[in-house]
Design an enzyme around this catalytic site. Structure first.
Site, PDB file in Angstrom:
ATOM      1  N   ASP A 214       0.832  -1.195   0.000  1.00  0.00           N
ATOM      2  CA  ASP A 214       0.000   0.000   0.000  1.00  0.00           C
ATOM      3  C   ASP A 214       0.869   1.248   0.000  1.00  0.00           C
ATOM      4  OD1 ASP A 214       0.745   0.457   2.662  1.00  0.00           O
ATOM      5  OD2 ASP A 214      -1.062  -0.439   3.464  1.00  0.00           O
ATOM      6  N   ASN A 222      -4.343  13.192   0.881  1.00  0.00           N
ATOM      7  CA  ASN A 222      -5.722  13.680   0.829  1.00  0.00           C
ATOM      8  C   ASN A 222      -5.943  14.855   1.771  1.00  0.00           C
ATOM      9  OD1 ASN A 222      -6.686  11.897  -1.125  1.00  0.00           O
ATOM     10  ND2 ASN A 222      -7.283  10.351   0.365  1.00  0.00           N
ATOM     11  N   GLU A 257      -5.934   2.467  -1.061  1.00  0.00           N
ATOM     12  CA  GLU A 257      -4.540   2.624  -1.482  1.00  0.00           C
ATOM     13  C   GLU A 257      -3.803   1.298  -1.421  1.00  0.00           C
ATOM     14  OE1 GLU A 257      -4.423   3.720   2.971  1.00  0.00           O
ATOM     15  OE2 GLU A 257      -5.869   3.627   1.341  1.00  0.00           O
TER      16      GLU A 257
END
Length: 341
Positions: A214, A222, A257
Site C-alpha cells: 500500500d 488527501n 490505497e
C-alpha cells in the site's frame, strides 16, 4: 444447420469440454465460446494467446478469459458499452471527490469570515467615533450575513449533488458487477483479484507468490492536498505497478490505497526482487499539485510477500503476506518484507 456443420460443432464441444474441466474453467457462455474456437483451430491468434496463458498459469484465470474474449470475440458495441460504463464511473468518482474538497474549502472560508467578524466587533476599543464604527460594523454584519447565507445555500447544493452522485455510483456499481477493471486507475480490481486468486489456488500451482502493498501515509496526501491529488497519486502508482509486472505477474487494486500482485511460477526471492524494483520505481515518482504548484516527490510504498504452500489454505497465503506488509510498515515503511538471504 447442415449435417456437416452439426458434426463439426459436436466434435468441437467434445474436445472443448474436457479441456475446460482439465484446466478448471468455469462453464460460462463466454468461456464456451473461447474454448470452442480454441479447439476449432480457425483463429491462430486466439489459440496462441490461450497457449501462452496456460503456459504461465497452468490454467486460464478469469481475467485472462475476459481479456481474451474482449480481444478476439466481443463485438465492438459490447466494448463501447463497457468502456462508457467505466468512464461514467470514473467521472462520478472524480466529481464526488471534487465536491468533498470544495465543501471542505467552503467550511474553512465560513470559519474565517466568522473569526474576522468577531475581531471587527472590537473596533470601538480603538477610539474611532461611535457613529463611524457602528456604520462599518453594520455594513460588515450585512456582508457577513450574505456570505453566510450564500455559503449555507452552497452547502445545501453540495449535499444534494453528493447524494445524486452517490446514487449514480451505486447504479453504476450494480450495472458493472461483471467489470474487472478499476475505473479510476485502469488496473484490475478486487473482484478480478479474488477470481484469479481462486482459479490459481484451485489449480494448485507450484511457486505461486503473493505481494501485498500500500501507499505510505496516503491519508496525508488527501488531507494536505485534497482528494483530487490523492487520485493522481493512485493513478501514477498503479501505472508504475502495472508497467513493472512481468513473467505473468499481475497487479490489482484491492482497496483504497492497497494493491496486490499475483506472481505465478515464481519463488520468494524472485517475487521480492520484483517488489523491490517496484518500490524503487515508485520512490522516484513525482507530480505537481495544480492548486499550489508544489511538487510532490515523497511518494513511497511498503510491500509484504508470501509464497504458496500446498499444505496451507489460500487464506493463509493472504494472511502471511499481510503480516509481512504490517512488519514493513512497523519498521518504518518504504521497504519490502521479508528479507531473503
Amino acid at each position: 444447420m447442415s449435417d456437416k456443420l452439426f458434426k463439426r460443432a459436436t466434435l468441437n464441444l467434445k474436445k472443448a469440454v474436457p479441456l475446460m474441466m482439465k484446466h478448471q474453467i468455469a462453464a460460462t457462455p463466454n468461456n464456451y465460446a473461447l474454448w470452442y474456437l480454441y479447439v476449432d483451430d480457425q483463429n491462430p491468434e486466439l489459440t496462441a494467446a490461450i497457449d501462452e496463458v496456460i503456459n504461465q498459469y497452468n490454467t486460464v484465470p478469469s481475467t485472462s478469459s475476459e481479456q481474451l474474449y474482449r480481444n478476439h470475440i466481443a463485438k465492438q458495441n459490447e466494448l463501447d458499452i463497457n468502456d462508457t460504463r467505466l468512464c461514467l464511473e470514473a467521472m462520478a468518482t472524480e466529481l464526488s471527490q471534487t465536491m468533498l474538497d470544495t465543501g471542505s474549502n467552503a467550511s474553512a472560508f465560513q470559519n474565517s469570515i466568522e473569526n474576522n467578524f468577531a475581531k471587527l466587533h472590537r473596533i470601538e476599543e480603538d477610539g474611532m467615533p461611535l457613529d463611524q464604527v457602528m456604520g462599518v460594523v453594520r455594513s460588515l454584519i450585512n456582508d457577513a450575513a450574505n456570505i453566510r447565507q450564500n455559503t449555507d445555500f452552497f452547502h445545501a447544493q453540495l449535499d444534494k449533488a453528493k447524494a445524486e452522485i452517490e446514487t449514480l455510483k451505486n447504479q453504476l456499481k450494480e450495472t458493472a458487477k461483471d467489470a474487472l477493471f478499476d475505473a479510476l486507475t485502469g488496473i484490475l480490481n478486487r473482484r478480478a483479484f479474488e477470481a484469479d486468486f481462486k482459479d490459481l489456488i484451485d489449480a494448485q500451482p507450484q511457486g505461486l507468490c503473493l505481494i501485498l502493498g500500500d501507499i505510505d501515509h496516503f491519508k496525508v496526501f488527501n488531507d494536505n492536498y485534497g482528494h483530487l491529488l490523492g487520485d493522481q497519486v493512485l493513478k501514477i502508482v498503479s501505472k508504475r505497478l502495472n508497467e513493472s509486472c512481468r513473467d505473468g505477474a499481475r497487479a490489482y487494486r484491492v482497496g483504497g490505497e492497497e494493491f496486490a500482485i499475483i506472481c505465478p511460477n515464481s519463488n520468494l526471492r524472485s517475487a521480492r526482487h520484483l517488489a523491490e524494483s517496484i518500490r524503487r520505481a515508485v520512490e522516484k515518482l513525482s507530480l505537481k499539485d495544480r492548486r499550489s504548484q508544489q511538487t510532490i516527490d515523497n511518494i513511497t510504498c511498503s510491500f509484504g510477500i508470501a509464497e504458496y504452500n500446498p499444505v496451507s489454505q489460500s487464506k493463509a497465503l493472504i494472511e502471511a503476506a499481510d503480516k509481512q506488509l504490517y512488519e514493513a510498515k512497523r519498521l518504518g515503511r518504504n521497504r519490502v518484507m521479508p528479507i531473503v538471504n
